[in-house]
Write a protein that holds these residues in place. Sequence first.
Motif, mmCIF file in Angstrom:
data_model
loop_
_atom_site.group_PDB
_atom_site.id
_atom_site.type_symbol
_atom_site.label_atom_id
_atom_site.label_comp_id
_atom_site.label_asym_id
_atom_site.label_seq_id
_atom_site.Cartn_x
_atom_site.Cartn_y
_atom_site.Cartn_z
ATOM 1 N N UNK A 142 0.988 -1.263 0.018
ATOM 2 C CA UNK A 142 -0.151 -0.144 0.109
ATOM 3 C C UNK A 142 0.902 1.096 0.028
ATOM 4 N N UNK A 143 0.242 2.429 -0.049
ATOM 5 C CA UNK A 143 1.190 3.498 -0.313
ATOM 6 C C UNK A 143 1.975 3.777 0.632
ATOM 7 N N UNK A 144 1.696 3.616 2.079
ATOM 8 C CA UNK A 144 2.591 3.920 3.430
ATOM 9 C C UNK A 144 3.216 2.592 3.847
ATOM 10 N N UNK A 145 3.041 1.522 3.349
ATOM 11 C CA UNK A 145 3.946 0.261 3.793
ATOM 12 C C UNK A 145 3.386 -1.029 2.973
ATOM 13 N N UNK A 146 2.785 -1.866 4.003
ATOM 14 C CA UNK A 146 2.516 -3.109 3.509
ATOM 15 C C UNK A 146 1.302 -3.683 4.395
ATOM 16 N N UNK A 147 0.537 -4.501 3.943
ATOM 17 C CA UNK A 147 -0.555 -5.130 4.335
ATOM 18 C C UNK A 147 -0.331 -6.721 4.438
ATOM 19 N N UNK A 148 -0.599 -7.268 5.677
ATOM 20 C CA UNK A 148 -0.445 -8.743 5.755
ATOM 21 C C UNK A 148 -1.807 -9.310 5.783
ATOM 22 N N UNK A 149 -2.412 -10.084 4.810
ATOM 23 C CA UNK A 149 -3.685 -10.790 5.323
ATOM 24 C C UNK A 149 -3.580 -12.121 5.696
ATOM 25 N N UNK A 150 -4.020 -12.464 6.765
ATOM 26 C CA UNK A 150 -3.819 -13.676 7.320
ATOM 27 C C UNK A 150 -5.160 -14.347 7.193
ATOM 28 N N UNK A 151 -5.313 -15.415 6.430
ATOM 29 C CA UNK A 151 -6.532 -16.255 6.339
ATOM 30 C C UNK A 151 -6.538 -17.512 7.066
ATOM 31 N N UNK A 152 -7.541 -17.839 7.848
ATOM 32 C CA UNK A 152 -7.310 -19.073 8.767
ATOM 33 C C UNK A 152 -8.804 -19.529 8.913
ATOM 34 N N UNK A 153 -9.012 -20.831 9.125
ATOM 35 C CA UNK A 153 -10.296 -21.712 9.300
ATOM 36 C C UNK A 153 -11.327 -20.855 9.791
ATOM 37 N N UNK A 154 -12.756 -20.879 9.623
ATOM 38 C CA UNK A 154 -13.565 -20.020 10.313
ATOM 39 C C UNK A 154 -13.732 -20.374 11.828
ATOM 40 N N UNK A 155 -13.288 -21.717 12.122
ATOM 41 C CA UNK A 155 -13.335 -22.266 13.525
ATOM 42 C C UNK A 155 -12.347 -21.699 14.539
ATOM 43 N N UNK A 156 -11.254 -21.326 13.861
ATOM 44 C CA UNK A 156 -9.866 -20.847 14.250
ATOM 45 C C UNK A 156 -9.747 -19.185 14.505
ATOM 46 N N UNK A 157 -10.567 -18.492 14.118
ATOM 47 C CA UNK A 157 -10.658 -17.046 13.794
ATOM 48 C C UNK A 157 -10.627 -16.375 15.374
ATOM 49 N N UNK A 158 -11.444 -16.964 16.185
ATOM 50 C CA UNK A 158 -11.320 -16.915 17.705
ATOM 51 C C UNK A 158 -10.067 -16.827 18.334
ATOM 52 N N UNK A 159 -9.452 -18.161 17.994
ATOM 53 C CA UNK A 159 -7.987 -18.233 18.839
ATOM 54 C C UNK A 159 -7.059 -17.249 18.228
ATOM 55 N N UNK A 160 -7.136 -16.993 17.023
ATOM 56 C CA UNK A 160 -6.053 -15.834 16.385
ATOM 57 C C UNK A 160 -6.244 -14.534 16.727
ATOM 58 N N UNK A 161 -7.886 -14.255 17.190
ATOM 59 C CA UNK A 161 -7.923 -12.902 17.644
ATOM 60 C C UNK A 161 -7.725 -12.931 19.294
ATOM 61 N N UNK A 162 -8.154 -13.944 19.900
ATOM 62 C CA UNK A 162 -7.954 -13.925 21.488
ATOM 63 C C UNK A 162 -8.892 -13.331 22.195
ATOM 64 N N UNK A 163 -8.852 -13.550 23.524
ATOM 65 C CA UNK A 163 -9.756 -12.833 24.242
ATOM 66 C C UNK A 163 -9.614 -11.454 24.400
ATOM 67 N N UNK A 164 -10.435 -10.580 23.972
ATOM 68 C CA UNK A 164 -10.389 -9.043 23.880
ATOM 69 C C UNK A 164 -9.333 -8.619 23.022
ATOM 70 N N UNK A 165 -8.918 -9.369 22.129
ATOM 71 C CA UNK A 165 -7.955 -9.159 20.873
ATOM 72 C C UNK A 165 -6.545 -9.144 21.529
ATOM 73 N N UNK A 166 -6.470 -9.694 22.578
ATOM 74 C CA UNK A 166 -4.838 -9.912 23.054
ATOM 75 C C UNK A 166 -3.803 -10.674 22.150
ATOM 76 N N UNK A 167 -4.234 -11.756 21.399
ATOM 77 C CA UNK A 167 -3.288 -12.569 20.822
ATOM 78 C C UNK A 167 -3.343 -11.704 19.517
ATOM 79 N N UNK A 168 -4.116 -11.032 18.815
ATOM 80 C CA UNK A 168 -4.147 -10.434 17.552
ATOM 81 C C UNK A 168 -3.087 -9.188 17.806
ATOM 82 N N UNK A 169 -3.335 -8.498 18.958
ATOM 83 C CA UNK A 169 -2.175 -7.404 19.532
ATOM 84 C C UNK A 169 -0.999 -7.933 19.412
#
Length: 80
Positions: free
Chosen positions: A27-54
């Motif tokens: 993108x203009x200012x840098x890069x975007x990394x798109x992570x695609x996971x199985x729908x059942x795993x999306x919650x694990x990757x995001x984590x409680x209150x978004x802690x894992x994603x952060x």
Amino acid sequence: MLEEALEHLVRGIVENPDDVRVRARRIRGGRVLEVRVHPDDLGKVIGRSGRTAKALRTVISALSGGRYVRVDLLDVNEVR
């Protein structure tokens, strides 16, 4: 390098590691990394209150050497 590091980290978290896909886009200012996971795993990757994603974003930001990198989390069925 960032894509491989992020894919390695996410594969360690999810129950369906074969469904993990990381795609980089410029993108203009840098890069975007798109992570695609199985729908059942999306919650694990995001984590409680978004802690894992952060935490994933923090690690990737540290590895980027000051360049702007955005990490987007999507399920494999999501169209973008």
